[in-house]
Design an enzyme around this catalytic site. Structure first.
Site, PDB file in Angstrom:
ATOM      1  N   ARG A 101       0.925  22.091  13.150  1.00  0.00           N
ATOM      2  CA  ARG A 101       1.271  20.647  13.091  1.00  0.00           C
ATOM      3  C   ARG A 101       2.153  20.360  14.292  1.00  0.00           C
ATOM      4  NH1 ARG A 101       3.282  16.949   8.132  1.00  0.00           N
ATOM      5  NH2 ARG A 101       1.045  17.123   7.848  1.00  0.00           N
ATOM      6  N   HIS A 128      -5.726  13.727  11.944  1.00  0.00           N
ATOM      7  CA  HIS A 128      -5.246  14.453  10.751  1.00  0.00           C
ATOM      8  C   HIS A 128      -6.496  14.910   9.978  1.00  0.00           C
ATOM      9  CE1 HIS A 128      -2.654  16.011   7.840  1.00  0.00           C
ATOM     10  NE2 HIS A 128      -2.008  14.940   7.419  1.00  0.00           N
ATOM     11  N   GLN A 131      -6.384  16.288   6.258  1.00  0.00           N
ATOM     12  CA  GLN A 131      -6.166  15.241   5.248  1.00  0.00           C
ATOM     13  C   GLN A 131      -7.492  14.587   4.878  1.00  0.00           C
ATOM     14  OE1 GLN A 131      -3.110  14.144   3.733  1.00  0.00           O
ATOM     15  NE2 GLN A 131      -4.650  13.208   2.419  1.00  0.00           N
ATOM     16  N   ASP A 224      -1.451   3.945   4.977  1.00  0.00           N
ATOM     17  CA  ASP A 224      -0.517   4.990   5.383  1.00  0.00           C
ATOM     18  C   ASP A 224       0.799   4.287   5.722  1.00  0.00           C
ATOM     19  OD1 ASP A 224       0.563   7.412   6.163  1.00  0.00           O
ATOM     20  OD2 ASP A 224      -0.431   7.463   8.118  1.00  0.00           O
ATOM     21  N   CYS A 264      -2.224   9.186   1.967  1.00  0.00           N
ATOM     22  CA  CYS A 264      -2.017  10.610   2.311  1.00  0.00           C
ATOM     23  C   CYS A 264      -0.626  11.091   1.911  1.00  0.00           C
ATOM     24  CB  CYS A 264      -2.288  10.841   3.791  1.00  0.00           C
ATOM     25  SG  CYS A 264      -1.166   9.959   4.887  1.00  0.00           S
ATOM     26  N   ARG A 292      -5.785  18.762  -0.999  1.00  0.00           N
ATOM     27  CA  ARG A 292      -5.439  19.394   0.277  1.00  0.00           C
ATOM     28  C   ARG A 292      -5.604  20.912   0.140  1.00  0.00           C
ATOM     29  NH1 ARG A 292      -2.058  16.854   3.952  1.00  0.00           N
ATOM     30  NH2 ARG A 292      -2.540  18.678   5.222  1.00  0.00           N
TER      31      ARG A 292
HETATM   32  N1   CP Z   1      -0.089  14.025   4.013  1.00  0.00           N
HETATM   33  C1   CP Z   1       0.635  14.964   4.618  1.00  0.00           C
HETATM   34  O1   CP Z   1       0.229  15.531   5.675  1.00  0.00           O
HETATM   35  O2   CP Z   1       1.768  15.305   3.945  1.00  0.00           O
HETATM   36  P1   CP Z   1       2.980  16.137   4.548  1.00  0.00           P
HETATM   37  O3   CP Z   1       3.484  15.394   5.765  1.00  0.00           O
HETATM   38  O4   CP Z   1       4.014  16.227   3.455  1.00  0.00           O
HETATM   39  O5   CP Z   1       2.448  17.495   4.941  1.00  0.00           O
END
Ligand code: CP
Length: 311
Positions: A101, A128, A131, A224, A264, A292
């Site tokens: 990430r 992403h 997701q 989001d 998400c 997820r």
């Molecule tokens: N949706 C998502 O990626 O959640 P986090 O940022 O908590 O990993």
């Protein structure tokens, strides 16, 4: 050639369907795949904060017989003291897969270029894709299929979620409708790519300014946060800019009667979504968050199989 998953269309629509099928099977039988038996280690690198991604990848690697190695940017040499390329060369000799990430997509591309083990994008500023595997799985579980389902994504569409919804949902044969202010609409190149994919399925990709126009007849409405990670300084300006884009039950009345709500997470009740929507009967956010785990396990198994096949 090593396969990586850096953005939604690094896999084909048929491969996406295969991964979703496997995710549904793994949800029913969570310990049936042991691709990381040994145990092998999977590196999970976080340059940004996370709850769902950290938990679901850690649990997923353990379920698959492996050991998750969580590395935070603040406590490793990556970025400040060591290049991405040198980090990849160290990791690829010791871990089975690399999950990262980070901010710039170019960093992920550089990691993949120097790694003989699969690299997975667990969120960048541009995409992403993990997701979206979870979202598509949730839609498929609920409606029984994804083709012909219409999703409306409301709010800030000039971000990673806007991009990934357009491409991944187009690949799944869905109609995608964006409702975003003129300044926060997706990149025209991403829209053009989604339209090119959608042509294969006879589905429609639309971009609107009015959320009311975007949600009409939608089976899924998603949103989001208006203030993505790294945009905290713009918070007050963004709250004003997106004030008419809150997903409310009144807005959902314009959608198909079967509509479900996805987010998400993390969510900010009263801003991008009303509390009675996200906590109401149309909301499938907890299934989405759980998925997820299953979707990413399926992705890691699939990438491992590709590696073994030498694809
Ligand atoms: N949706 C998502 O990626 O959640 P986090 O940022 O908590 O990993």
């Amino acid at each position: 050639m090593t396969r990586h998953f850096l953005k939604d269309d690094d896999i084909t629509p048929a491969e996406q369907a295969e991964i979703l099928e496997l995710a549904i099977a793994l949800k029913k039988d969570p310990y049936s795949e042991k691709v990381f038996a040994g145990p092998k280690t999977v590196a999970l690198i976080f340059d940004k904060t996370s709850t769902r991604t950290r938990v679901s990848f850690s649990v997923g690697v353990s379920d698959l017989g492996g050991v998750p190695l969580v590395m935070d940017s603040g406590t490793s040499q990556l970025g400040a003291k060591e290049s991405v390329a040198d980090t990849a060369r160290v990791l690829e000799r010791q871990v089975a897969q690399i999950v990262w990430r980070t901010y710039a997509q170019s960093g992920l591309e550089e990691m993949a270029q120097h790694s003989r083990v699969p690299v997975i994008n667990s969120l960048s500023d541009s995409w992403h894709p993990c997701q979206l595997l979870a979202d598509l799985m949730t839609i498929r579980e609920h409606f029984g299929h994804t083709d012909g389902v219409k999703i409306a994504y409301i709010g800030d569409a000039a971000n990673n979620m806007g991009n990934s919804y357009l491409i991944a949902c187009a690949m799944a044969g869905m109609h995608v409708s964006i409702g975003a202010p003129a300044r926060y609409q997706p990149d025209v190149e991403v829209v053009r790519r989604a339209q090119e994919i959608a042509k294969q399925f006879g589905s429609v990709i639309e971009v609107h300014e009015r959320p009311e126009d975007a949600v009409r007849h939608a089976h899924v409405v998603a949103t989001d946060t208006w203030v993505s990670m790294g945009m905290e300084k713009e918070k007050q300006k963004r709250i004003k800019m997106f004030a008419d884009y809150t997903v409310t039950n009144r807005l959902l009345e314009l959608a198909d009667p079967s509509v479900i709500f996805l987010h998400c997470l993390p969510a900010y009740r009263g801003y991008e979504v009303a509390a009675d929507v996200i906590d109401g009967p149309r909301s499938f956010i907890w299934e989405e968050a759980e998925n997820r785990l299953h979707a990413q396990k399926a992705l890691m198994v699939w990438l491992d199989r590709q590696q073994k096949l030498g694809k």
